[in-house]
Design a protein around this motif. Structure first.
Motif, PDB file in Angstrom:
ATOM      1  N   ASN A 107       0.833  -1.198   0.000  1.00 54.65           N
ATOM      2  CA  ASN A 107       0.000   0.000   0.000  1.00 54.65           C
ATOM      3  C   ASN A 107       0.869   1.249   0.000  1.00 54.65           C
ATOM      4  OD1 ASN A 107      -2.523  -1.146  -0.008  1.00 54.65           O
ATOM      5  ND2 ASN A 107      -2.706  -1.211   2.228  1.00 54.65           N
ATOM      6  N   GLY A 108       0.523   2.181  -0.829  1.00 57.59           N
ATOM      7  CA  GLY A 108       1.228   3.453  -0.853  1.00 57.59           C
ATOM      8  C   GLY A 108       2.441   3.474  -1.772  1.00 57.59           C
ATOM      9  N   ALA A 109       2.790   2.329  -2.348  1.00 59.33           N
ATOM     10  CA  ALA A 109       3.978   2.267  -3.215  1.00 59.33           C
ATOM     11  C   ALA A 109       3.775   3.080  -4.492  1.00 59.33           C
ATOM     12  CB  ALA A 109       4.298   0.823  -3.567  1.00 59.33           C
ATOM     13  N   GLY A 110       2.516   3.185  -4.921  1.00 51.81           N
ATOM     14  CA  GLY A 110       2.228   3.945  -6.142  1.00 51.81           C
ATOM     15  C   GLY A 110       1.602   3.089  -7.238  1.00 51.81           C
ATOM     16  N   LYS A 111       1.003   1.971  -6.852  1.00 49.70           N
ATOM     17  CA  LYS A 111       0.372   1.081  -7.845  1.00 49.70           C
ATOM     18  C   LYS A 111      -0.708   1.784  -8.656  1.00 49.70           C
ATOM     19  CE  LYS A 111      -1.043  -1.884  -4.814  1.00 49.70           C
ATOM     20  NZ  LYS A 111      -0.312  -1.388  -3.642  1.00 49.70           N
ATOM     21  N   THR A 112      -1.676   2.340  -7.944  1.00 53.40           N
ATOM     22  CA  THR A 112      -2.827   2.944  -8.615  1.00 53.40           C
ATOM     23  C   THR A 112      -2.384   4.089  -9.509  1.00 53.40           C
ATOM     24  OG1 THR A 112      -4.089   2.335  -6.650  1.00 53.40           O
ATOM     25  CG2 THR A 112      -5.149   3.842  -8.198  1.00 53.40           C
ATOM     26  N   THR A 113      -1.488   4.917  -8.995  1.00 47.65           N
ATOM     27  CA  THR A 113      -0.975   6.048  -9.769  1.00 47.65           C
ATOM     28  C   THR A 113      -0.225   5.570 -11.011  1.00 47.65           C
ATOM     29  OG1 THR A 113      -0.665   7.148  -7.645  1.00 47.65           O
ATOM     30  CG2 THR A 113       0.365   8.185  -9.547  1.00 47.65           C
ATOM     31  N   THR A 114       0.591   4.546 -10.840  1.00 44.51           N
ATOM     32  CA  THR A 114       1.355   4.011 -11.973  1.00 44.51           C
ATOM     33  C   THR A 114       0.415   3.455 -13.042  1.00 44.51           C
ATOM     34  OG1 THR A 114       3.263   3.524 -10.565  1.00 44.51           O
ATOM     35  CG2 THR A 114       3.113   2.300 -12.630  1.00 44.51           C
ATOM     36  N   ASP A 187      -5.224  -3.668 -10.911  1.00 48.96           N
ATOM     37  CA  ASP A 187      -4.734  -3.192  -9.617  1.00 48.96           C
ATOM     38  C   ASP A 187      -4.982  -4.294  -8.582  1.00 48.96           C
ATOM     39  OD1 ASP A 187      -3.662  -1.458  -7.765  1.00 48.96           O
ATOM     40  OD2 ASP A 187      -5.319  -0.026  -7.779  1.00 48.96           O
ATOM     41  N   THR A 188      -4.165  -4.328  -7.548  1.00 48.06           N
ATOM     42  CA  THR A 188      -4.359  -5.325  -6.480  1.00 48.06           C
ATOM     43  C   THR A 188      -4.184  -4.675  -5.120  1.00 48.06           C
ATOM     44  OG1 THR A 188      -2.017  -5.935  -6.411  1.00 48.06           O
ATOM     45  CG2 THR A 188      -3.429  -7.211  -7.919  1.00 48.06           C
ATOM     46  N   ALA A 189      -4.624  -5.388  -4.085  1.00 48.44           N
ATOM     47  CA  ALA A 189      -4.439  -4.901  -2.716  1.00 48.44           C
ATOM     48  C   ALA A 189      -2.989  -5.127  -2.303  1.00 48.44           C
ATOM     49  CB  ALA A 189      -5.375  -5.637  -1.777  1.00 48.44           C
ATOM     50  N   GLY A 190      -2.525  -4.366  -1.324  1.00 50.18           N
ATOM     51  CA  GLY A 190      -1.132  -4.491  -0.900  1.00 50.18           C
ATOM     52  C   GLY A 190      -0.971  -4.704   0.588  1.00 50.18           C
ATOM     53  N   ARG A 191      -1.837  -5.541   1.136  1.00 52.25           N
ATOM     54  CA  ARG A 191      -1.811  -5.724   2.600  1.00 52.25           C
ATOM     55  C   ARG A 191      -0.707  -6.685   2.996  1.00 52.25           C
ATOM     56  NH1 ARG A 191      -6.514  -8.867   3.025  1.00 52.25           N
ATOM     57  NH2 ARG A 191      -5.949  -9.364   0.887  1.00 52.25           N
ATOM     58  N   LEU A 192       0.472  -6.181   3.174  1.00 47.47           N
ATOM     59  CA  LEU A 192       1.589  -7.096   3.451  1.00 47.47           C
ATOM     60  C   LEU A 192       1.597  -7.611   4.880  1.00 47.47           C
ATOM     61  CD1 LEU A 192       5.142  -6.709   2.074  1.00 47.47           C
ATOM     62  CD2 LEU A 192       3.466  -8.516   1.825  1.00 47.47           C
ATOM     63  N   LEU A 198      -2.766 -12.393   1.353  1.00 48.90           N
ATOM     64  CA  LEU A 198      -2.412 -11.708   0.112  1.00 48.90           C
ATOM     65  C   LEU A 198      -1.947 -12.721  -0.940  1.00 48.90           C
ATOM     66  CD1 LEU A 198      -2.081  -9.133  -1.480  1.00 48.90           C
ATOM     67  CD2 LEU A 198       0.164  -8.804  -0.443  1.00 48.90           C
ATOM     68  N   MET A 199      -1.156 -13.696  -0.498  1.00 46.25           N
ATOM     69  CA  MET A 199      -0.686 -14.711  -1.430  1.00 46.25           C
ATOM     70  C   MET A 199      -1.869 -15.478  -2.005  1.00 46.25           C
ATOM     71  SD  MET A 199       1.799 -18.061  -1.113  1.00 46.25           S
ATOM     72  CE  MET A 199       3.075 -17.416  -0.167  1.00 46.25           C
ATOM     73  N   ALA A 200      -2.791 -15.872  -1.137  1.00 41.99           N
ATOM     74  CA  ALA A 200      -3.969 -16.622  -1.590  1.00 41.99           C
ATOM     75  C   ALA A 200      -4.740 -15.794  -2.620  1.00 41.99           C
ATOM     76  CB  ALA A 200      -4.850 -16.967  -0.395  1.00 41.99           C
ATOM     77  N   ASN A 234      13.891  -5.708   0.286  1.00 43.52           N
ATOM     78  CA  ASN A 234      13.153  -6.747   1.016  1.00 43.52           C
ATOM     79  C   ASN A 234      11.795  -6.995   0.392  1.00 43.52           C
ATOM     80  OD1 ASN A 234      15.285  -6.662   2.809  1.00 43.52           O
ATOM     81  ND2 ASN A 234      14.255  -5.220   4.178  1.00 43.52           N
ATOM     82  N   GLN A 235      11.189  -5.909  -0.098  1.00 39.19           N
ATOM     83  CA  GLN A 235       9.867  -6.072  -0.716  1.00 39.19           C
ATOM     84  C   GLN A 235       9.936  -6.947  -1.964  1.00 39.19           C
ATOM     85  OE1 GLN A 235       7.917  -2.267  -1.254  1.00 39.19           O
ATOM     86  NE2 GLN A 235       8.355  -1.712   0.865  1.00 39.19           N
ATOM     87  N   VAL A 236      11.018  -6.817  -2.720  1.00 39.20           N
ATOM     88  CA  VAL A 236      11.160  -7.666  -3.907  1.00 39.20           C
ATOM     89  C   VAL A 236      11.230  -9.126  -3.461  1.00 39.20           C
ATOM     90  CG1 VAL A 236      12.521  -8.216  -5.947  1.00 39.20           C
ATOM     91  CG2 VAL A 236      12.362  -5.860  -5.180  1.00 39.20           C
ATOM     92  N   ALA A 237      12.059  -9.396  -2.462  1.00 37.82           N
ATOM     93  CA  ALA A 237      12.210 -10.773  -1.978  1.00 37.82           C
ATOM     94  C   ALA A 237      10.865 -11.315  -1.503  1.00 37.82           C
ATOM     95  CB  ALA A 237      13.247 -10.817  -0.856  1.00 37.82           C
ATOM     96  N   THR A 238      10.138 -10.508  -0.748  1.00 34.55           N
ATOM     97  CA  THR A 238       8.838 -10.950  -0.223  1.00 34.55           C
ATOM     98  C   THR A 238       7.839 -11.212  -1.347  1.00 34.55           C
ATOM     99  OG1 THR A 238       9.222  -9.638   1.751  1.00 34.55           O
ATOM    100  CG2 THR A 238       6.962 -10.330   1.358  1.00 34.55           C
ATOM    101  N   PHE A 239       7.749 -10.282  -2.286  1.00 35.65           N
ATOM    102  CA  PHE A 239       6.762 -10.454  -3.354  1.00 35.65           C
ATOM    103  C   PHE A 239       7.110 -11.594  -4.296  1.00 35.65           C
ATOM    104  CE2 PHE A 239       4.686  -6.687  -1.876  1.00 35.65           C
ATOM    105  CZ  PHE A 239       3.364  -6.904  -2.238  1.00 35.65           C
TER     106      PHE A 239
END
Ligand code: GDP
Length: 299
Positions: A107-114, A187-192, A198-200, A234-239
Motif C-alpha cells: 500500500n502506498g507504493a504507487g500502484k494505482t498512480t502508476t 490493480d491489487t491490494a497491498g496488505r503485506l 495476500l498470497m492466496a 526486502n519487498q522484492v524478496a517478499t513479493f
C-alpha cells in the motif's frame, strides 16, 4: 534527461558533495576508498555493489591523484553498465487481446498512480486500454482509479469495496476480451501485514485469469517506492515468494535521496526495470534509461 536529473537532485547532491569532500586534493588511497565505499552504502547502492564500484575504481587509479569529476564520471560509467541489462521497456504484445498486466506492491507504493499514468500514456498511443480496480479493500483506491480512467477516457471495471478481487479480475478479462482491448491493467491490494491472505488472493487472481487465457497474466509488475530505500530490496524478496514478479516500476524518485537503491535492485535481483516515477502527473512515468539514470545519479 533534465526532468530525471531534477528528480534525482537529492540523491546526486548527497553523492556529489560526498565525493567532492573525499577527493579534494587527495590521492585515491585505501582510506579514501573506504570513505567512498561508505558513502555509496549510505546512498543505498548496497554493500556488495558499493565494494565492487570502489574496487573497480582502485584497479586503474590506486594511489593516483584523482579529481571528484573523474571519480563521478568513472562511477557513472560503471553504474550505467550495471543498469544496462535491466533497463527494459514494458512490451505490450499487439497480438494479445488483451495483454494482461497484474500490478502488485505494498500500500502506498504507487500502484494505482502508476496504472493511471500507464493507461493515459498507452491510450495516447492509440491503444485500447481497460483497468480493473482490484484493490477492493480500499474505497479510495477504487475511486482514484476511476478518476484516472475518466481523465483518459479509459473504462474501469470496478465493484463495491469488499468485493472478491478474483471475481472482479475474471469479469474484467471477460470484458476486455469481448471488446478486444489491447491492454488490461489490474490493480491489487497491498496488505503485506497479512502475507498468507495476500498470497492466496494473488494466486486466485492468476488462476481465474488463466481459465480464460493460459498465458495470462503476461506481466506481473511490482511497484516499489524509492523513498523506502533498502526496504525496497526486502519487498522484492517478499513479493517474489507470493507471485512470479516479471518486472519493476520504481516510483517517487523525485524528492528521494535514495535513488541509489535502483543500482542495488539491479545487482541483487536482476529484474527488468520497466519505468520510473518522477512525480504525480501522467507524464512523470518515464522509461528507464541506464545511461541517463547513472549520469543523473552521479550529478
Ligand atoms: P498504491 O497504494 O500502491 O496504489 O499507491 P498510490 O498510487 O495510491 O500512491 C500513493 C501516493 O504516492 C499518492 O499520493 C501518489 O500520488 C504518490 N505517488 C505515486 N507515484 C509517485 C511518484 O513517482 N512521485 C511522487 N512524488 N508521488 C508519487
Amino acid at each position: 534527461l533534465t526532468r530525471l536529473k531534477a528528480a534525482l537532485k537529492r540523491s546526486s547532491s548527497k553523492l556529489g558533495d560526498g565525493i567532492a569532500g573525499i577527493f579534494n586534493k587527495r590521492k585515491l588511497d585505501a582510506a579514501a576508498l573506504e570513505e567512498l565505499e561508505e558513502l555509496l552504502i549510505a546512498s543505498d547502492l548496497g554493500v556488495a555493489t558499493s565494494a565492487k564500484l570502489a574496487n573497480n575504481l582502485a584497479k586503474t587509479r590506486f594511489n593516483k591523484d584523482v579529481s571528484p569529476e573523474e571519480v563521478r564520471s568513472a562511477l557513472a560509467a560503471d553504474v550505467a553498465e550495471m543498469l544496462e541489462p535491466v533497463a527494459i521497456p514494458l512490451e505490450i504484445a499487439p497480438e494479445r487481446r488483451p495483454h494482461v498486466v497484474l500490478v502488485v506492491g505494498v500500500n502506498g507504493a504507487g500502484k494505482t498512480t502508476t496504472i493511471g499514468k500507464l493507461a493515459k500514456q498507452q491510450a495516447e498511443l492509440g491503444r485500447k486500454v481497460m483497468l480493473a480496480a482490484g484493490d477492493t479493500f480500499r474505497a479510495a483506491a477504487i475511486e482514484q482509479l476511476q478518476i484516472w480512467g475518466e481523465r483518459s477516457r479509459v473504462p474501469v471495471i470496478a465493484k463495491q469495496p469488499g468485493a472478491d478481487a478474483a471475481g472482479l479480475a475474471f469479469e474484467a478479462l471477460e470484458t476486455a476480451k469481448r471488446e478486444a482491448a489491447d491492454l488490461l491493467l489490474i490493480d491489487t491490494a497491498g496488505r503485506l501485514h497479512n502475507k498468507g491472505e495476500l498470497m492466496a488472493e494473488l494466486q486466485k487472481i492468476q488462476r481465474v485469469l488463466r481459465k480464460q487465457d493460459e498465458s495470462a497474466p503476461h506481466d506481473v509488475l511490482l511497484v516499489l517506492d524509492a523513498t523506502t530505500g533498502q526496504n525496497a530490496l526486502n519487498q522484492v524478496a517478499t513479493f517474489k515468494e507470493l507471485v512470479a514478479v516479471t518486472g519493476l516500476v520504481v516510483t517517487k524518485l523525485d524528492g528521494s535521496a535514495k535513488g541509489g537503491v535502483l543500482v542495488a535492485l539491479a545487482e541483487q535481483h536482476g529484474l527488468p526495470v520497466h519505468a520510473v516515477g518522477v512525480g504525480e502527473g501522467a507524464e512523470d512515468l518515464r522509461p528507464f534509461s541506464a545511461d541517463h539514470f547513472a549520469k543523473s545519479l552521479m550529478g
